[in-house]
Design a protein around this motif. Structure first.
Motif, mmCIF file in Angstrom:
data_model
loop_
_atom_site.group_PDB
_atom_site.id
_atom_site.type_symbol
_atom_site.label_atom_id
_atom_site.label_comp_id
_atom_site.label_asym_id
_atom_site.label_seq_id
_atom_site.Cartn_x
_atom_site.Cartn_y
_atom_site.Cartn_z
ATOM 1 N N ILE A 38 -90.250 5.694 25.558
ATOM 2 C CA ILE A 38 -91.031 4.464 25.556
ATOM 3 C C ILE A 38 -90.191 3.377 26.226
ATOM 4 N N ILE A 39 -90.826 2.595 27.108
ATOM 5 C CA ILE A 39 -90.152 1.451 27.719
ATOM 6 C C ILE A 39 -91.045 0.229 27.529
ATOM 7 N N THR A 40 -90.441 -0.844 27.020
ATOM 8 C CA THR A 40 -91.148 -2.116 26.891
ATOM 9 C C THR A 40 -90.392 -3.195 27.660
ATOM 10 N N ASP A 41 -91.142 -4.229 28.092
ATOM 11 C CA ASP A 41 -90.509 -5.302 28.860
ATOM 12 C C ASP A 41 -90.072 -6.434 27.940
ATOM 13 N N LYS A 42 -89.647 -7.538 28.541
ATOM 14 C CA LYS A 42 -89.115 -8.649 27.750
ATOM 15 C C LYS A 42 -90.173 -9.289 26.855
ATOM 16 N N ASN A 43 -91.444 -9.059 27.168
ATOM 17 C CA ASN A 43 -92.535 -9.577 26.322
ATOM 18 C C ASN A 43 -93.026 -8.536 25.328
ATOM 19 N N ASN A 44 -92.266 -7.445 25.199
ATOM 20 C CA ASN A 44 -92.580 -6.343 24.280
ATOM 21 C C ASN A 44 -93.872 -5.624 24.659
ATOM 22 N N GLU A 99 -100.205 -3.014 26.856
ATOM 23 C CA GLU A 99 -100.452 -3.567 25.525
ATOM 24 C C GLU A 99 -99.136 -3.980 24.870
ATOM 25 N N ASN A 100 -99.236 -4.872 23.894
ATOM 26 C CA ASN A 100 -98.055 -5.359 23.194
ATOM 27 C C ASN A 100 -97.616 -4.353 22.140
ATOM 28 N N ALA A 101 -96.369 -3.916 22.244
ATOM 29 C CA ALA A 101 -95.850 -2.890 21.341
ATOM 30 C C ALA A 101 -95.801 -3.399 19.901
ATOM 31 N N PHE A 102 -95.390 -4.667 19.712
ATOM 32 C CA PHE A 102 -95.278 -5.199 18.353
ATOM 33 C C PHE A 102 -96.656 -5.301 17.696
ATOM 34 N N ALA A 103 -97.661 -5.648 18.491
ATOM 35 C CA ALA A 103 -99.012 -5.715 17.931
ATOM 36 C C ALA A 103 -99.473 -4.333 17.494
ATOM 37 N N LYS A 104 -99.149 -3.323 18.288
ATOM 38 C CA LYS A 104 -99.538 -1.948 17.949
ATOM 39 C C LYS A 104 -98.787 -1.471 16.715
ATOM 40 N N ILE A 105 -97.481 -1.751 16.685
ATOM 41 C CA ILE A 105 -96.668 -1.320 15.545
ATOM 42 C C ILE A 105 -97.060 -2.082 14.283
ATOM 43 N N LYS A 158 -93.865 -5.899 7.351
ATOM 44 C CA LYS A 158 -93.011 -6.899 7.984
ATOM 45 C C LYS A 158 -91.552 -6.452 8.036
ATOM 46 N N ASN A 159 -91.128 -5.694 7.028
ATOM 47 C CA ASN A 159 -89.724 -5.258 6.998
ATOM 48 C C ASN A 159 -89.396 -4.387 8.207
ATOM 49 N N ASN A 160 -90.308 -3.466 8.550
ATOM 50 C CA ASN A 160 -90.072 -2.603 9.714
ATOM 51 C C ASN A 160 -90.013 -3.420 11.002
ATOM 52 N N LEU A 161 -90.919 -4.402 11.122
ATOM 53 C CA LEU A 161 -90.918 -5.246 12.319
ATOM 54 C C LEU A 161 -89.629 -6.055 12.417
ATOM 55 N N ASN A 162 -89.170 -6.594 11.276
ATOM 56 C CA ASN A 162 -87.912 -7.345 11.280
ATOM 57 C C ASN A 162 -86.743 -6.449 11.637
ATOM 58 N N ALA A 163 -86.780 -5.202 11.146
ATOM 59 C CA ALA A 163 -85.700 -4.261 11.456
ATOM 60 C C ALA A 163 -85.649 -3.966 12.954
ATOM 61 N N ILE A 164 -86.832 -3.809 13.568
ATOM 62 C CA ILE A 164 -86.877 -3.550 15.014
ATOM 63 C C ILE A 164 -86.325 -4.750 15.776
ATOM 64 N N SER A 165 -86.750 -5.956 15.387
ATOM 65 C CA SER A 165 -86.258 -7.159 16.062
ATOM 66 C C SER A 165 -84.747 -7.287 15.929
ATOM 67 N N TRP A 176 -82.765 -6.402 33.326
ATOM 68 C CA TRP A 176 -84.209 -6.160 33.414
ATOM 69 C C TRP A 176 -84.946 -6.524 32.125
ATOM 70 N N ASP A 177 -84.218 -6.780 31.050
ATOM 71 C CA ASP A 177 -84.817 -7.111 29.746
ATOM 72 C C ASP A 177 -85.768 -6.022 29.265
ATOM 73 N N TRP A 178 -85.415 -4.785 29.509
ATOM 74 C CA TRP A 178 -86.188 -3.653 28.998
ATOM 75 C C TRP A 178 -85.639 -3.213 27.643
ATOM 76 N N VAL A 179 -86.492 -2.534 26.904
ATOM 77 C CA VAL A 179 -86.060 -1.801 25.717
ATOM 78 C C VAL A 179 -86.537 -0.362 25.872
ATOM 79 N N ILE A 180 -85.602 0.577 25.897
ATOM 80 C CA ILE A 180 -85.963 1.989 26.006
ATOM 81 C C ILE A 180 -85.764 2.638 24.638
ATOM 82 N N SER A 181 -86.628 3.567 24.291
ATOM 83 C CA SER A 181 -86.526 4.204 22.977
ATOM 84 C C SER A 181 -87.183 5.574 23.006
ATOM 85 N N THR A 182 -86.741 6.396 22.111
ATOM 86 C CA THR A 182 -87.390 7.666 21.828
ATOM 87 C C THR A 182 -87.125 7.985 20.363
ATOM 88 N N GLY A 183 -87.764 8.992 19.847
ATOM 89 C CA GLY A 183 -87.590 9.290 18.428
ATOM 90 C C GLY A 183 -88.174 10.626 18.056
#
Length: 635
Positions: A245-251, A264-270, A276-283, A318-325
């Motif tokens: 997964i790759i997201t840009d600086k605007n998530n 689409e916005n990753a944070f909105a989907k997540i 809220k705890n999971n979202l805070n942990a990601i941030s 580039w302000d990207w976030v790359i992830s896998t899981g």
């Protein structure tokens, strides 16, 4: 009586050794059985932990590989662009020289120029972003592949948005060189009011007294490289139910196995399936640049929501976030499969253990019976000899024969006892050792009560101290309005004992000002700066001072903190905000405090943190010290 004792003795000789061997075999088998069982349960638990750790390590290695690939691409971007531009200029230059050599004796220079324009007009590259331009040595535009209206205009006095005379710079670069790289700012389109940075390559055309050039907007080339990178890494395989997964600086998603999520916005989907705890942990992990996060998400090609562990890493520039899981349920299936394999192996081992124990017991019993048989045979032989001696000597030797028989039997028993003593001794010592270790208790009640009282008193004191620190280090969630005086009071409350012990005087000249921001992070900045000043003042034999001045200047809040420790050496003062740079011993400093302070002020408080050495006078004495200056906007 004699017959009963003889029967007991024969019973002992025949069966005692066998019974002991049988009991030892049962005890050893039981011990090994439970030992194997305990080991099996431990291995099962370790297997679960090992599988998760191995899977976490795997996704980290995958992300690190992608990260290194992207960084390599970033590092080679400018070099690749330069090579491309140079190659294109060489091609265009070759075309121009060929046209010139072919028609110089036939056509006029104006006709050759027109022919060159016609050819170059269609020579585009980099998805039609790249074009050529030609100027004479006086700054007159001969040809422009993007804007033909510039042709025949003299642009020698043209300045770009940075105030640079680009054409003058080009001519200077080509005075002593055939070719050169150059950077300047230029519009992307004729209607564009903004200029963008370009990297270009220019080359002399001596035959026509011209020079040709081309360039590429760094921003556009980066986008092109990013597009190629995304296309390339989308080919990488991450295993079943695993994907990059790759997201840009605007998530926003820019790469995902589910193409419908792109944009689409990753944070909105997540957020739709997580608290809220999971979202805070990601941030938090994004702010820390890399790390693991647990969350809930949809499994590919299904509407099922399952727990997932991801590893993410930020891409600088580039302000990207790359992830896998991986989905925990997938790992659980593998763990169950491994546990079943372990269970089968355990059952096989137990069967082998029982079989080996059974065979060993049978063999030992056979040996013991054989030994008992030999002893009994020997004893019977002695008995027969005694009986014969008694019969021969009849009654007069009956008593002597009886005594002789008893002596012989005693010696035999002594021999048997001597042979048994060592095994029985080992059994006794082992059993006694276990019992002693189990029953031995060296802990006295008085000592225990005294220790508990001491712990209780200490714990009460620690609890009070912890309360002060707990609120100080609790992470900020939102910005708030806080007072400078209050912030200083909180900081000095934590440092007061150290200040008193080191005999450091704090001189405050603070206006009653407030600012909106992250108060606890700001307190950490103050704490870091004061701690550095206190450490520096330790070696000062005279009066030790820390001065704090806070005041308003125009629309900015100014904070100045200085000491009289002699200042910072000039050769290192420019490095104090570098990460892991420290002049202290490894056990005293990590070199991360001032770096994090600058990060907080610049990125979280929209301010500036600077340091310089300063000379000043206080109470008739002259001092030199380090001066930290914090400038923040008053909003």
């Amino acid at each position: 009586m004699y017959l009963a004792n003889e029967k007991k003795l024969l019973f002992i000789i025949r069966y005692l050794l066998s019974i002991i061997i049988l009991l030892l075999s049962i005890a050893l088998t039981t011990f090994l059985y439970f030992e194997h069982k305990e080991t099996f349960e431990k291995i099962k638990q370790e297997t679960e932990v090992r599988f998760f750790n191995e899977k976490k390590q795997l996704i980290k290695e995958q992300i690190d590989y992608i990260y290194n690939y992207i960084i390599d691409e970033q590092n080679s971007t400018e070099e690749t662009l330069k090579k491309t531009l140079k190659t294109k200029i060489y091609d265009a230059h070759k075309v121009i020289i060929n046209i010139y050599n072919q028609y110089k004796d036939i056509y006029t220079k104006e006709e050759i120029t027109l022919l060159i324009k016609i050819v170059l007009r269609d020579m585009k590259f980099n998805d039609n972003r790249g074009y050529f331009f030609i100027y004479d040595k006086n700054g007159k535009n001969i040809f422009h592949g993007l804007n033909s209206e510039l042709e025949d205009e003299n642009l020698i006095k043209h300045q770009d948005s940075e105030g640079v005379f680009a054409l003058k710079e080009s001519l200077n670069l080509l005075k002593n060189s055939d070719e050169s790289y150059q950077t300047w700012y230029w519009k992307k389109t004729q209607e564009d009011e903004h200029e963008y940075k370009k990297i270009g390559f220019i080359k002399n055309i001596y035959e026509l007294d011209w020079f040709i050039g081309t360039g590429e907007y760094i921003e556009d080339f980066n986008k092109s490289i990013q597009k190629d990178v995304i296309k390339q890494i989308s080919k990488f395989s991450f295993g079943e139910n695993s994907y990059l997964i790759i997201t840009d600086k605007n998530n926003n998603y820019i790469s995902h196995i589910n193409k419908g999520l792109i944009g689409e916005n990753a944070f909105a989907k997540i957020k739709s399936v997580n608290d809220k705890n999971n979202l805070n942990a990601i941030s938090k992990v994004i702010n820390e640049s890399q790390g693991y996060v647990s969350l809930e998400f949809y499994k590919p090609s299904t509407t099922t929501i399952e727990s997932k562990i991801i590893y993410l890493k930020t891409i600088p520039k580039w302000d990207w976030v790359i992830s896998t899981g991986f989905y925990e349920n997938d790992v659980a299936v593998l763990i169950d499969k491994e546990k079943k394999t372990l269970a089968l192996a355990y059952e096989k081992n137990i069967k082998e253990l029982l079989l080996a124990s059974f065979l060993s017991t049978i063999i030992l019993l056979g040996i013991s019976f054989y030994i008992s048989y030999l002893i009994e045979k020997k004893l019977n032989a002695y008995k027969a000899d005694i009986k014969g001696y008694i019969d021969e000597n009849q009654k007069q030797y009956e008593l002597l024969a009886q005594k002789t028989k008893l002596v012989a039997m005693g010696q035999m028993l002594e021999n048997i006892a001597h042979q048994w003593r060592q095994p029985l001794s080992l059994i006794t010592i082992s059993a006694s050792g276990i019992k002693i270790k189990k029953e031995l208790d060296l802990l006295e009640d008085d000592f225990l009560l005294s220790s508990l009282n001491t712990i209780e008193n200490s714990a009460y004191h620690l609890s009070e101290t912890i309360e002060d620190f707990r609120d100080f280090f609790k992470p900020d969630r939102e910005k708030s309005l806080f007072s400078m005086n209050s912030a200083l009071d909180k900081t000095f409350k934590l440092l007061q004992i150290q200040l008193d012990n080191k005999q450091i005087k704090v001189i405050r000249n603070v206006d009653d000002l407030s600012i909106t921001g992250f108060e606890r992070e700001f307190l950490q900045v103050l704490l870091n700066i004061f701690k550095n000043a206190m450490d520096a003042l330790e070696s000062i034999p005279n009066e030790k001072y820390i001065f704090v001045d806070i005041y308003k200047e125009d629309t900015s809040l100014i904070i100045k903190i200085k000491d009289n420790a002699g200042g910072i050496k000039e050769d290192i003062i420019k490095r104090v905000f570098e990460p892991y740079f420290t002049t202290k011993h490894q056990s005293q400093g990590t070199g991360i405090g001032l770096y994090m302070s600058e990060e907080i002020i610049t990125k979280h408080m929209d301010g500036v943190l600077e340091v310089e050495n300063t000379s000043y006078e206080f109470e008739g004495e002259n001092f030199i010290g380090a001066l930290f200056i914090i400038t923040m906007p008053l909003k």
